[in-house]
Structure formats: structure tokens, C-alpha cells
Design a protein around this motif. Structure first.
Motif, PDB file in Angstrom:
ATOM      1  N   ALA A  75       0.934  -1.143   0.276  1.00  8.88           N
ATOM      2  CA  ALA A  75       0.163   0.116  -0.366  1.00  8.88           C
ATOM      3  C   ALA A  75       0.977   1.136  -0.145  1.00  8.88           C
ATOM      4  CB  ALA A  75      -1.188   0.134   1.436  1.00  8.88           C
ATOM      5  N   THR A  76       1.733   1.242   0.731  1.00  6.87           N
ATOM      6  CA  THR A  76       2.519   2.610   0.784  1.00  6.87           C
ATOM      7  C   THR A  76       2.942   2.257  -0.679  1.00  6.87           C
ATOM      8  OG1 THR A  76       3.432   1.826   3.102  1.00  6.87           O
ATOM      9  CG2 THR A  76       5.240   3.739   1.985  1.00  6.87           C
ATOM     10  N   GLY A  77       4.105   1.505  -1.398  1.00  6.32           N
ATOM     11  CA  GLY A  77       4.196   1.913  -2.856  1.00  6.32           C
ATOM     12  C   GLY A  77       3.558   1.987  -3.815  1.00  6.32           C
ATOM     13  N   LEU A  78       2.894   1.802  -3.218  1.00  7.38           N
ATOM     14  CA  LEU A  78       1.268   2.604  -4.337  1.00  7.38           C
ATOM     15  C   LEU A  78       0.832   3.770  -4.254  1.00  7.38           C
ATOM     16  CD1 LEU A  78      -1.511  -0.888  -4.506  1.00  7.38           C
ATOM     17  CD2 LEU A  78       0.013  -0.108  -6.431  1.00  7.38           C
ATOM     18  N   SER A  79       0.669   4.417  -3.080  1.00  6.70           N
ATOM     19  CA  SER A  79       0.750   5.453  -2.483  1.00  6.70           C
ATOM     20  C   SER A  79       1.876   6.616  -3.180  1.00  6.70           C
ATOM     21  CB  SER A  79       0.672   5.946  -1.019  1.00  6.70           C
ATOM     22  OG  SER A  79      -0.844   4.769  -0.356  1.00  6.70           O
ATOM     23  N   VAL A  80       3.124   6.096  -3.033  1.00 11.35           N
ATOM     24  CA  VAL A  80       3.651   6.580  -3.432  1.00 11.35           C
ATOM     25  C   VAL A  80       4.553   7.025  -5.394  1.00 11.35           C
ATOM     26  CG1 VAL A  80       6.354   6.875  -3.594  1.00 11.35           C
ATOM     27  CG2 VAL A  80       6.029   6.683  -1.907  1.00 11.35           C
ATOM     28  N   HIS A  81       4.222   5.827  -5.418  1.00 12.98           N
ATOM     29  CA  HIS A  81       3.467   5.888  -7.063  1.00 12.98           C
ATOM     30  C   HIS A  81       3.489   6.298  -7.362  1.00 12.98           C
ATOM     31  CE1 HIS A  81       2.867   4.698 -11.138  1.00 12.98           C
ATOM     32  NE2 HIS A  81       2.440   4.094 -10.837  1.00 12.98           N
ATOM     33  N   GLU A  82       1.824   6.536  -7.219  1.00 10.19           N
ATOM     34  CA  GLU A  82       0.267   7.846  -7.323  1.00 10.19           C
ATOM     35  C   GLU A  82       0.524   8.854  -7.395  1.00 10.19           C
ATOM     36  OE1 GLU A  82      -3.263   5.837  -5.476  1.00 10.19           O
ATOM     37  OE2 GLU A  82      -2.851   4.058  -6.366  1.00 10.19           O
ATOM     38  N   ALA A  83       1.540   9.374  -6.084  1.00  9.00           N
ATOM     39  CA  ALA A  83       1.481  10.819  -6.000  1.00  9.00           C
ATOM     40  C   ALA A  83       2.904  11.049  -6.251  1.00  9.00           C
ATOM     41  CB  ALA A  83       1.902  10.696  -4.438  1.00  9.00           C
ATOM     42  N   THR A  84       3.556  10.714  -7.265  1.00 11.13           N
ATOM     43  CA  THR A  84       5.406  11.016  -7.501  1.00 11.13           C
ATOM     44  C   THR A  84       4.810  10.497  -9.498  1.00 11.13           C
ATOM     45  OG1 THR A  84       6.223   8.921  -6.984  1.00 11.13           O
ATOM     46  CG2 THR A  84       6.527  10.357  -5.445  1.00 11.13           C
ATOM     47  N   GLY A  85       4.589   9.495  -9.714  1.00 10.72           N
ATOM     48  CA  GLY A  85       4.725   9.116 -10.643  1.00 10.72           C
ATOM     49  C   GLY A  85       6.287   7.731 -10.809  1.00 10.72           C
ATOM     50  N   PHE A  86       7.010   7.680  -9.836  1.00 11.10           N
ATOM     51  CA  PHE A  86       7.564   6.887  -9.724  1.00 11.10           C
ATOM     52  C   PHE A  86       7.794   5.220 -10.363  1.00 11.10           C
ATOM     53  CE2 PHE A  86       9.978  11.903  -8.900  1.00 11.10           C
ATOM     54  CZ  PHE A  86      10.648  11.662  -9.507  1.00 11.10           C
ATOM     55  N   PRO A  87       8.744   4.766 -10.445  1.00  3.69           N
ATOM     56  CA  PRO A  87       8.213   3.695 -10.415  1.00  3.69           C
ATOM     57  C   PRO A  87       9.528   3.012  -8.520  1.00  3.69           C
ATOM     58  CG  PRO A  87      10.763   3.772 -11.309  1.00  3.69           C
ATOM     59  CD  PRO A  87       9.910   5.244 -11.674  1.00  3.69           C
ATOM     60  N   VAL A  88       8.896   1.918  -8.749  1.00  7.58           N
ATOM     61  CA  VAL A  88       9.211   1.689  -6.929  1.00  7.58           C
ATOM     62  C   VAL A  88       8.634   0.392  -6.789  1.00  7.58           C
ATOM     63  CG1 VAL A  88       8.050   1.166  -4.525  1.00  7.58           C
ATOM     64  CG2 VAL A  88       7.460   3.835  -6.176  1.00  7.58           C
TER      65      VAL A  88
END
Length: 368
Positions: free
Chosen positions: A234-247
Motif C-alpha cells: 500500500a505504501t508503494g502504491l501511494s508513493v507511485h500514485e503521488a509521484t509517478g516514479f517506479p517503486v
């Protein structure tokens, strides 16, 4: 089993499919209809017959076989010869059996750096990580592949995703009983080494035999200037959705360092950012502590969420970027990351303020 021989085949990356299949060919060929002898036994050739001219050796994990009459080859060649398939048809059917979606059949792109940083054998062309891992088994556990083969397409309406308020991404599957999310643990060659199961209530378990250390779940991004490493899905999906960077998801704090070192070995020049859990409510703040160790080992940056006093989520006291997203929205996640990233660390991505590693050190020391 209905084998796909349609001319309208997905465009699949053959190297990635072969890497994912390595060491699993006995459990691949039999379901695809190819009769195989017991280990080490001679038998009639599935293609040309005879009495005992055929041997299935799987010598290098690529489904190697030898026939005294029609010679030898690998698992893909055996499928082509037995079924009369073209090469792409064989690739397609292996990918479908392994439940590799079209998106996950492409190598995980660590920005522009991956193509020439990983040797054909999968061994990095750079010195070994500082914390040298013990030699791994030659092949991933067969029961992991067997469970993966029984998974189903995941639904974006899964209860866990709705509770966490994140979007489904390619590569996540659903258990056979439709209850649990099934998250693969992969290496830089896309081989499957383990499975994490996530129940609707958020309980996480690893399938027996999973090899988690140094393996991860990749979330592809649109911006390849940096890669984020996180603990949980869930943390990874949140960071990805907020930044567009790969995680990449390391699954827990103890795996941040091995994952970071493996990715650094594959991508020496890629900026790596550890998005830590801020376990301020736990003595020693293990999330920040582990993230700092990983960031230091790979010359990376560290970011972490911060919460207002008294903030709480449905699950209790907040700790990670998914909690921050649910409390304050995706913009708050993006702004917090921009606030903490050192200026110039990600080319062209301008932070709000300068480096604050000293603050992370104080948090790791136990400050709330």
C-alpha cells in the motif's frame, strides 16, 4: 487445457519469459501436454517416438533435453516440436501458464540504466554488495510456481485496496478462492522466488518456501529519473500514485537493505530513494533505522512521512505514506517527498527544501 494458437498473440519479451520459467520446466511442460520421463530415465521421444532415445536433463534450468534421433534443445524448442507451434506461440503459452501479464512480461525498467548493467546470466557486472548474501538455491521453489499458476486476475475492487484507497497495478493476482491478493517476490531477472498473500483485513503471510531476502515486487512508473524502495504494498502504491516514479516493495524493514543493494548492483547510477515508515510509536523507530542503513549502503536518499499530533487512521496511529495519503491526500505525499529530497538528487525534480538527514537520525534515536 486449451492451448492458445491464435495469430493475434501478445507481444512478449522472450528473455523475460525464459528467465521467469528457468528451473520450472518440468512443472511447465507437463501441464502443456508434453509427456516427460522420471528424473534421469530414458524414454520414447515425445516428438519422434522410439523406445529409449529421449532424456530430459534440464541441465541449466532451461528445459534442456536430448534425443539420439532428433538431437536436443530447450523447453521452448520441445514445445514447438511437439505441438507444431511457432516460437511466439510457445512463448505465449508459457507466459499464460506462469500467469505473466503482458505488462509484467517486459523486463522491469530501472530507468535507462538497466539494459547495459545486468549481464546475460543475471549476475551484476559490478562488485558484490557490501553485505554479501549466501549462495541462493539454483532454482526457485517449485511449490511457489504451482501456487502462482492457480491464481486469478485481481479486481480493483478488492477490499484491501479500497480500505487503503489505492489503485490496482499490473502484476498483482488473486488467490484461487478469490479472497487474498497474491503479490509476487521477484528478482531483477523477473524470476518468481516467493509470494506474499494479503487478506481483505490486511493480514500478510508468505507462502511456505518463499525466499524473500533481496527480492521485491516492482511497480512500474512513468518517470525513470529515480526509483523508490518501500516496505509495504500500500505504501508503494501511494508513493507511485503521488509521484509517478517506479517503486519496488521490499515487504518489510529488514529487507530494505538487501533489496537496495541488489538494485544498486544492477543500476550503479540510478538515484535510489528509501521511503521509510516512521515508526515513531515503537522504541528505536525500526522503520527509520532500517531505511537509514539501506540509504547509506547504496548512497541513496531517505524520505519519511510526518503526522500532526493526535492523528489516527482506522488502523490506529499512522506510520507510513499510505497513512499520510488517506489522512491528507496524494498531494501531501508528493509535497512531503519534495520537502525532504536533497536538492539535485533527482535530476530536474526540484525539492521544496534541502537535506534533512540529521532529523532522520534523531527519529531513529527514538524521538516521536
Amino acid at each position: 487445457m486449451n492451448y492458445n494458437t491464435s495469430s493475434a498473440l501478445l507481444h512478449l519479451n522472450k528473455s523475460t519469459v525464459k528467465d521467469a520459467a528457468r528451473g520450472q520446466w518440468r512443472t511447465i511442460l507437463s501441464p502443456l501436454g508434453v509427456p516427460l520421463p522420471n528424473h534421469g530415465r530414458h524414454a520414447p521421444c515425445p516428438t519422434c517416438g522410439g523406445k529409449d532415445r529421449f532424456r530430459f536433463t534440464d541441465k541449466h534450468g532451461n528445459g534442456e533435453y536430448y534425443c539420439n534421433h532428433c538431437r536436443g534443445g530447450d523447453g521452448l524448442q520441445l514445445l514447438q516440436n511437439y505441438h507444431g507451434w511457432r516460437f511466439q506461440e510457445a512463448i505465449q503459452n508459457v507466459a499464460e501458464l506462469l500467469n505473466l501479464e503482458e505488462e509484467t512480461c517486459q523486463p522491469f525498467e530501472f530507468g535507462k540504466f538497466d539494459a547495459d548493467k545486468i549481464a546475460p546470466s543475471g549476475n551484476p557486472q559490478t562488485p558484490a554488495p557490501r553485505h554479501q548474501e549466501p549462495a541462493k538455491p539454483k532454482r526457485p521453489p517449485s511449490n511457489i510456481l504451482q501456487q502462482w499458476q492457480m491464481t486469478r486476475p485481481a479486481s480493483p475492487d478488492h477490499t484491501y485496496l479500497k480500505i487503503k484507497r489505492v489503485q490496482l497495478c499490473p502484476g498483482i493476482r488473486l488467490s484461487r478462492n478469490y479472497r487474498r491478493l497474491v503479490v509476487p517476490m521477484r528478482c531483477t531477472e523477473n524470476q518468481l522466488w516467493g509470494i506474499q498473500n494479503i487478506s481483505p483485513n490486511g493480514k500478510k503471510t508468505a507462502t511456505k518456501g518463499s525466499d524473500k531476502k533481496g527480492h521485491f515486487f516492482p511497480i512500474k512508473g512513468q518517470d525513470d529519473r529515480a526509483l523508490f524502495i518501500v516496505e509495504g504494498l500500500a505504501t508503494g502504491l501511494s508513493v507511485h500514485e503521488a509521484t509517478g516514479f517506479p517503486v519496488v516493495v521490499a515487504f518489510d524493514a529488514n529487507n530494505l537493505l538487501p533489496v537496495a543493494e541488489n538494485i544498486r548492483a544492477a543500476c550503479p547510477d540510478l538515484p535510489l530513494v528509501i521511503a521509510a515508515d516512521n515508526d515513531a510509536w515503537t522504541d528505536g523507530n525500526p522503520g527509520i533505522t532500517a531505511a537509514m542503513e539501506a540509504a547509506e549502503a547504496v548512497d541513496g536518499a531517505i524520505v519519511w512521512p510526518e503526522f500532526e499530533p493526535g492523528a489516527e487512521t482506522v488502523a490506529g496511529r499512522p506510520t507510513d505514506f499510505n497513512d499520510l495519503q488517506r489522512l491528507c491526500g496524494a498531494e501531501a505525499v508528493r509535497d512531503r517527498i519534495r520537502e525532504l529530497l536533497p536538492r539535485g538528487f533527482v535530476p530536474g525534480w526540484i525539492p521544496i527544501r534541502g537535506e534533512r538527514v540529521t532529523e532522520a537520525a534523531s527519529l531513529a534515536g527514538g524521538a516521536a
